[in-house]
Design an enzyme around this catalytic site. Structure first.
Site, mmCIF file in Angstrom:
data_model
loop_
_atom_site.group_PDB
_atom_site.id
_atom_site.type_symbol
_atom_site.label_atom_id
_atom_site.label_comp_id
_atom_site.label_asym_id
_atom_site.label_seq_id
_atom_site.Cartn_x
_atom_site.Cartn_y
_atom_site.Cartn_z
ATOM 1 N N TYR A 183 -18.850 14.790 -19.698
ATOM 2 C CA TYR A 183 -19.151 14.961 -20.690
ATOM 3 C C TYR A 183 -18.313 14.358 -21.882
ATOM 4 C CZ TYR A 183 -20.286 18.854 -17.585
ATOM 5 O OH TYR A 183 -20.938 19.997 -16.086
ATOM 6 N N ARG A 230 -8.552 16.036 -16.522
ATOM 7 C CA ARG A 230 -9.189 15.477 -15.975
ATOM 8 C C ARG A 230 -10.243 14.191 -16.673
ATOM 9 N NH1 ARG A 230 -12.820 19.340 -12.916
ATOM 10 N NH2 ARG A 230 -11.915 19.623 -10.790
ATOM 11 N N GLY A 322 -11.172 23.585 -5.499
ATOM 12 C CA GLY A 322 -12.121 24.680 -5.897
ATOM 13 C C GLY A 322 -12.348 25.199 -5.102
#
Length: 372
Positions: A183, A230, A322
């Site tokens: 991203y 992160r 997760g």
């Protein structure tokens, strides 16, 4: 539970004392099914159910409309979104939990459908590969993005600052900057996607500038001991790549050291995981562990056993889970008791309703319930 377990021991992480070292990883769930991308009452329930985690890191939440790249993902830029998230944080805190919000801008991993027909933005006009955009009209090809002007880059830093201020107003205990998974922040860091010639491109010092400015902006709002970041130094999503990942991410870690952050969160999946590094690919997490002096979180396919092993070997201070947290709201308790885990239902991970979201049973609710 083993008498010498590390996973269930308390840990001082920045400004917070965590009761255990299980972190709920940020996971997109695409349940903000409303015009304003506002967290719903079901979102409140979802996070409240998982409040026994040492720390919850929320799903990625866009810092501006420009940062949207997926349907039904919540934001943290409007008053309605702040109010929706306030309900979440109040519920988590009432249940004894702690929660950070992950601040997100997808950059080039988007589609004009999200931007009134305009192109997504990125450090450079480099088209991502191997991914499609998940839009209201289904999966679509991602076009070549538009490169941000220098002044626009600085404006995006301010979007992150405003989002951090909104997160503080919403009652979050801190924020995590999403610098992973190909991203926008990651796109600036890595030289395969950053071909700029201004102060944000070229040398590793320049390519890391945007990430460091974003982190600094958030720290000025919350205090550095309530800010984490992160990174995914071995990730390849969208064709993200760098000519020297060890050098690049080592520099980033060295600079982050100067800020006194709450943590560095690194995704480097274990062998057998879909996101695991390819055979022969150089691993980076161990290098960063040696460099970064603050709390260190590892994520990527860990089980109770492999998490305990990583902590015992000093590979990390905390482990993020997760999918196990998706299917097991009481994951901490299940690990403590050595109980069986619910089976996750991947077909219901994204853009569904309450089914596959808030209906996974705890041990107390259904010892032989869904997926067991």
């Amino acid at each position: 539970m083993s008498q010498d377990s590390n996973l269930f021991s308390p840990f001082q992480m920045g400004a917070l004392t965590l009761p255990n070292r299980l972190v709920m990883a940020p996971m997109t769930r695409s349940r903000a099914k409303n015009e304003g991308n506002v967290p719903t009452d079901s979102t409140v329930t979802y996070y409240e159910q998982r409040a026994s985690a040492g720390l919850i890191i929320s799903e990625g939440s866009q810092v501006s409309p420009q940062g949207v790249g997926y349907i039904f993902t919540p934001g943290i830029y409007s008053e309605a979104q702040v109010a929706g998230w306030r309900k979440v944080t109040d519920a988590v805190h009432a249940a004894g939990g702690r929660i950070f919000i992950q601040l997100w801008h997808v950059g080039r991993i988007s589609h004009p459908d999200f931007h009134n027909g305009e192109l997504p933005v990125a450090p450079s006009a480099v088209q991502p590969t191997g991914v499609q955009a998940y839009t209201i009209n289904g999966m679509q090809e991602i076009p070549t993005p538009r490169a941000l002007e220098t002044a626009e880059v600085k404006a995006v830093v301010e979007d992150f600052r405003k989002a951090a201020a909104n997160a503080k107003e919403a009652g979050f205990d801190g924020v995590e900057i999403h610098g992973a998974n190909g991203y926008l922040v990651d796109q600036f860091i890595q030289d395969g996607s950053n071909q700029r010639t201004d102060e944000y491109g070229g040398s590793v010092e320049n390519r890391a500038r945007f990430a460091l400015e974003v982190v600094q902006a958030a720290a000025e709002v919350f205090g550095a001991d309530r800010v984490g970041i992160r990174l995914s130094p071995t990730g390849t999503m969208g064709g993200i790549n760098d000519s020297d990942r060890v050098k690049t991410f080592s520099y980033v870690a060295e600079q982050l050291n100067k800020l006194g952050l709450a943590y560095l969160h690194v995704i480097e999946a274990l062998p057998g995981h879909p996101m695991a590094p390819q055979p022969g690919q150089e691993l980076v997490a161990a290098h960063l562990r040696k460099i970064f002096t603050g709390p260190f979180i590892l994520n990527g396919g860990y089980t109770h056993e492999t998490a305990e092993k990583a902590l015992a070997n000093n590979e990390a201070d905390l482990i993020a889970f997760g999918v196990p947290f998706i299917a097991n709201p009481d994951l901490v308790e299940r690990f403590e008791q050595g109980a069986a885990l619910n089976t996750p239902e991947p077909a219901k991970f994204y853009a569904g309703d309450d089914d596959g979201y808030i209906d996974y049973p705890t041990m107390a609710e259904a010892p032989t319930g869904v997926g067991q």
